[in-house]
Write a protein that holds these residues in place. Structure first.
Motif, PDB file in Angstrom:
ATOM      1  N   VAL A 128     -18.664   1.575  -3.098  1.00  0.00           N
ATOM      2  CA  VAL A 128     -18.496   0.334  -3.855  1.00  0.00           C
ATOM      3  C   VAL A 128     -17.013  -0.061  -3.865  1.00  0.00           C
ATOM      4  O   VAL A 128     -16.662  -1.221  -3.669  1.00  0.00           O
ATOM      5  CB  VAL A 128     -19.035   0.497  -5.296  1.00  0.00           C
ATOM      6  CG1 VAL A 128     -18.706  -0.718  -6.145  1.00  0.00           C
ATOM      7  CG2 VAL A 128     -20.538   0.758  -5.278  1.00  0.00           C
ATOM      8  N   VAL A 129     -16.159   0.922  -4.076  1.00  0.00           N
ATOM      9  CA  VAL A 129     -14.716   0.672  -4.098  1.00  0.00           C
ATOM     10  C   VAL A 129     -14.245   0.225  -2.714  1.00  0.00           C
ATOM     11  O   VAL A 129     -13.492  -0.741  -2.577  1.00  0.00           O
ATOM     12  CB  VAL A 129     -13.959   1.933  -4.564  1.00  0.00           C
ATOM     13  CG1 VAL A 129     -12.462   1.733  -4.480  1.00  0.00           C
ATOM     14  CG2 VAL A 129     -14.376   2.300  -5.982  1.00  0.00           C
ATOM     15  N   LYS A 130     -14.713   0.926  -1.686  1.00  0.00           N
ATOM     16  CA  LYS A 130     -14.317   0.568  -0.324  1.00  0.00           C
ATOM     17  C   LYS A 130     -14.826  -0.825   0.042  1.00  0.00           C
ATOM     18  O   LYS A 130     -14.101  -1.600   0.672  1.00  0.00           O
ATOM     19  CB  LYS A 130     -14.839   1.611   0.658  1.00  0.00           C
ATOM     20  CG  LYS A 130     -14.060   2.920   0.605  1.00  0.00           C
ATOM     21  CD  LYS A 130     -14.692   4.035   1.383  1.00  0.00           C
ATOM     22  CE  LYS A 130     -14.761   3.766   2.849  1.00  0.00           C
ATOM     23  NZ  LYS A 130     -15.297   4.901   3.606  1.00  0.00           N
ATOM     24  N   ASN A 131     -16.037  -1.154  -0.366  1.00  0.00           N
ATOM     25  CA  ASN A 131     -16.591  -2.478  -0.073  1.00  0.00           C
ATOM     26  C   ASN A 131     -15.824  -3.586  -0.790  1.00  0.00           C
ATOM     27  O   ASN A 131     -15.864  -4.737  -0.372  1.00  0.00           O
ATOM     28  CB  ASN A 131     -18.070  -2.530  -0.424  1.00  0.00           C
ATOM     29  CG  ASN A 131     -18.916  -1.683   0.506  1.00  0.00           C
ATOM     30  OD1 ASN A 131     -18.482  -1.326   1.599  1.00  0.00           O
ATOM     31  ND2 ASN A 131     -20.112  -1.336   0.066  1.00  0.00           N
ATOM     32  N   ALA A 132     -15.121  -3.223  -1.865  1.00  0.00           N
ATOM     33  CA  ALA A 132     -14.303  -4.198  -2.589  1.00  0.00           C
ATOM     34  C   ALA A 132     -12.919  -4.322  -1.953  1.00  0.00           C
ATOM     35  O   ALA A 132     -12.047  -5.024  -2.470  1.00  0.00           O
ATOM     36  CB  ALA A 132     -14.173  -3.791  -4.051  1.00  0.00           C
ATOM     37  N   GLY A 133     -12.706  -3.635  -0.831  1.00  0.00           N
ATOM     38  CA  GLY A 133     -11.445  -3.753  -0.106  1.00  0.00           C
ATOM     39  C   GLY A 133     -10.391  -2.734  -0.498  1.00  0.00           C
ATOM     40  O   GLY A 133      -9.256  -2.808  -0.033  1.00  0.00           O
ATOM     41  N   LYS A 134     -10.741  -1.779  -1.340  1.00  0.00           N
ATOM     42  CA  LYS A 134      -9.794  -0.744  -1.759  1.00  0.00           C
ATOM     43  C   LYS A 134      -9.948   0.450  -0.824  1.00  0.00           C
ATOM     44  O   LYS A 134     -10.828   1.281  -0.995  1.00  0.00           O
ATOM     45  CB  LYS A 134     -10.040  -0.313  -3.211  1.00  0.00           C
ATOM     46  CG  LYS A 134     -10.045  -1.444  -4.204  1.00  0.00           C
ATOM     47  CD  LYS A 134      -8.683  -2.106  -4.278  1.00  0.00           C
ATOM     48  CE  LYS A 134      -8.699  -3.199  -5.337  1.00  0.00           C
ATOM     49  NZ  LYS A 134      -7.524  -4.009  -5.311  1.00  0.00           N
ATOM     50  N   THR A 135      -9.091   0.541   0.190  1.00  0.00           N
ATOM     51  CA  THR A 135      -9.231   1.579   1.215  1.00  0.00           C
ATOM     52  C   THR A 135      -8.034   2.528   1.273  1.00  0.00           C
ATOM     53  O   THR A 135      -7.929   3.320   2.200  1.00  0.00           O
ATOM     54  CB  THR A 135      -9.427   0.932   2.600  1.00  0.00           C
ATOM     55  OG1 THR A 135      -8.277   0.128   2.883  1.00  0.00           O
ATOM     56  CG2 THR A 135     -10.690   0.093   2.643  1.00  0.00           C
ATOM     57  N   GLY A 136      -7.145   2.447   0.303  1.00  0.00           N
ATOM     58  CA  GLY A 136      -5.996   3.348   0.260  1.00  0.00           C
ATOM     59  C   GLY A 136      -4.767   2.836   0.975  1.00  0.00           C
ATOM     60  O   GLY A 136      -3.794   3.574   1.132  1.00  0.00           O
ATOM     61  N   SER A 137      -4.775   1.584   1.403  1.00  0.00           N
ATOM     62  CA  SER A 137      -3.615   1.034   2.107  1.00  0.00           C
ATOM     63  C   SER A 137      -2.371   1.143   1.226  1.00  0.00           C
ATOM     64  O   SER A 137      -2.376   0.753   0.065  1.00  0.00           O
ATOM     65  CB  SER A 137      -3.877  -0.421   2.464  1.00  0.00           C
ATOM     66  OG  SER A 137      -2.772  -0.953   3.151  1.00  0.00           O
ATOM     67  N   GLY A 138      -1.302   1.718   1.797  1.00  0.00           N
ATOM     68  CA  GLY A 138      -0.052   1.867   1.061  1.00  0.00           C
ATOM     69  C   GLY A 138       0.023   3.127   0.211  1.00  0.00           C
ATOM     70  O   GLY A 138       1.064   3.406  -0.383  1.00  0.00           O
ATOM     71  N   ILE A 139      -1.038   3.901   0.137  1.00  0.00           N
ATOM     72  CA  ILE A 139      -1.071   5.130  -0.660  1.00  0.00           C
ATOM     73  C   ILE A 139      -0.664   6.310   0.214  1.00  0.00           C
ATOM     74  O   ILE A 139      -1.099   6.431   1.352  1.00  0.00           O
ATOM     75  CB  ILE A 139      -2.473   5.372  -1.270  1.00  0.00           C
ATOM     76  CG1 ILE A 139      -2.890   4.187  -2.149  1.00  0.00           C
ATOM     77  CG2 ILE A 139      -2.525   6.685  -2.031  1.00  0.00           C
ATOM     78  CD1 ILE A 139      -2.009   3.955  -3.353  1.00  0.00           C
ATOM     79  N   ARG A 140       0.170   7.159  -0.335  1.00  0.00           N
ATOM     80  CA  ARG A 140       0.634   8.362   0.367  1.00  0.00           C
ATOM     81  C   ARG A 140       0.035   9.581  -0.328  1.00  0.00           C
ATOM     82  O   ARG A 140       0.356   9.846  -1.487  1.00  0.00           O
ATOM     83  CB  ARG A 140       2.160   8.403   0.359  1.00  0.00           C
ATOM     84  CG  ARG A 140       2.768   7.180   1.057  1.00  0.00           C
ATOM     85  CD  ARG A 140       4.230   6.991   0.722  1.00  0.00           C
ATOM     86  NE  ARG A 140       5.113   7.935   1.394  1.00  0.00           N
ATOM     87  CZ  ARG A 140       5.700   7.713   2.556  1.00  0.00           C
ATOM     88  NH1 ARG A 140       5.502   6.573   3.189  1.00  0.00           N
ATOM     89  NH2 ARG A 140       6.490   8.607   3.098  1.00  0.00           N
ATOM     90  N   ILE A 141      -0.812  10.307   0.391  1.00  0.00           N
ATOM     91  CA  ILE A 141      -1.506  11.469  -0.167  1.00  0.00           C
ATOM     92  C   ILE A 141      -0.876  12.748   0.378  1.00  0.00           C
ATOM     93  O   ILE A 141      -0.730  12.907   1.586  1.00  0.00           O
ATOM     94  CB  ILE A 141      -3.006  11.449   0.185  1.00  0.00           C
ATOM     95  CG1 ILE A 141      -3.669  10.180  -0.354  1.00  0.00           C
ATOM     96  CG2 ILE A 141      -3.706  12.698  -0.357  1.00  0.00           C
ATOM     97  CD1 ILE A 141      -5.111  10.001   0.105  1.00  0.00           C
ATOM     98  N   GLY A 142      -0.542  13.660  -0.518  1.00  0.00           N
ATOM     99  CA  GLY A 142      -0.061  14.975  -0.128  1.00  0.00           C
ATOM    100  C   GLY A 142      -1.221  15.959  -0.136  1.00  0.00           C
ATOM    101  O   GLY A 142      -2.054  15.928  -1.033  1.00  0.00           O
TER     102      GLY A 142
END
Length: 199
Positions: A34-48
Motif C-alpha cells: 500500500v505504501v509502495k503503491n502510494a509512491g513511497k519507495t525509499g527514494s533519498g533514504i540511506r539505510i545502514g
C-alpha cells in the motif's frame, strides 16, 4: 514452543516454496504494498545494514541497486552471506520494502568491532541502521546505553532483531534493550512469541 513445533510453519529451508514467494506474502501481510503503491519507495533514504557479512550484490534482486560496502571484519561463511543478501533484498531489493533506497553495509562479527562499524555507518549519513544479529543476552548493557546515545545524537532510527537464537524465550540480545531503538520480534498465529526467529 519452538517454531518447528508450530503446525502452520513450513520447513522453510527445505520447502518447495521460494524465498521470493515468502517475501511477497510478507509484503502483502504488512501492507507494505500500500505504501509502495502510494509512491513511497525509499527514494533519498540511506539505510545502514549491520551483519556478519556483506550482501552478495550479484544476486538478481539486488541488481542495479545502490550498495556501498565496508569490507572490514566480514565473515565469509556462506550462511552469513546468504542472510545478509536476504535482509538486503527485503529492504532494497527489486520487490523489497524500499527499492529506491541506498544501502550501506558494514560487517560486525564481535562487540570489539561493533563500534567502528556503527561509526562508519554514521559517517555515511544513514537515516536508519538495521542490525539482524546480536550479542549477549540478559538486559540493558553499556552497548545498549551507547546505542541510546548515538541514536539521539545523530537522529538515527536503530532497528534490531530481538534475537536469532534457538533458546528459551526472553532471549533479546544486546543492543536490543536500548530505549531509543526499535527491537523487532515475531509472533505465531495465536499471538504468542516465537522462540526461534525465522530469518
Amino acid at each position: 514452543n519452538y517454531i518447528s513445533d508450530e503446525p502452520l510453519v513450513l520447513d522453510y529451508e527445505n520447502s518447495s516454496i521460494t524465498r521470493a514467494a515468502i517475501q511477497n506474502n510478507a509484503i502483502t501481510a504488512t501492507r507494505t504494498n500500500v505504501v509502495k503503491n502510494a509512491g513511497k519507495t525509499g527514494s533519498g533514504i540511506r539505510i545502514g545494514q549491520l551483519e556478519l557479512s556483506n550482501p552478495n550484490t550479484s544476486n538478481s534482486t539486488l541488481s542495479g541497486k545502490s550498495i556501498t560496502k565496508r569490507t572490514t571484519n566480514c565473515s565469509t561463511a556462506s550462511d552469513s552471506v546468504t542472510h545478509a543478501t536476504e535482509v538486503a533484498g527485503i529492504m532494497i531489493g527489486s520487490n523489497g520494502v524500499a527499492p529506491s533506497a541506498s544501502l550501506y553495509s558494514a560487517c560486525t562479527t564481535s562487540q570489539s568491532d561493533f563500534a567502528s562499524a556503527v561509526e562508519w555507518l554514521i559517517n555515511q549519513n544513514v537515516d536508519i541502521i538495521n542490525m539482524s544479529a546480536g550479542f549477549s543476552k540478559g538486559g540493558y548493557t553499556s552497548l545498549d546505553r551507547w546505542i541510546d546515545t548515538i541514536t539521539y545524537m545523530h537522529d538515527i532510527l536503530f532497528v534490531k532483531s530481538s534475537g536469532n537464537n534457538s533458546t528459551p524465550k526472553n532471549n533479546v540480545t544486546s543492543p536490543g534493550y536500548s530505549y531509543n531503538s526499535f527491537t523487532v520480534g515475531n509472533l505465531n498465529y495465536t499471538g504468542s512469541s516465537y522462540v526461534d526467529a525465522m530469518n
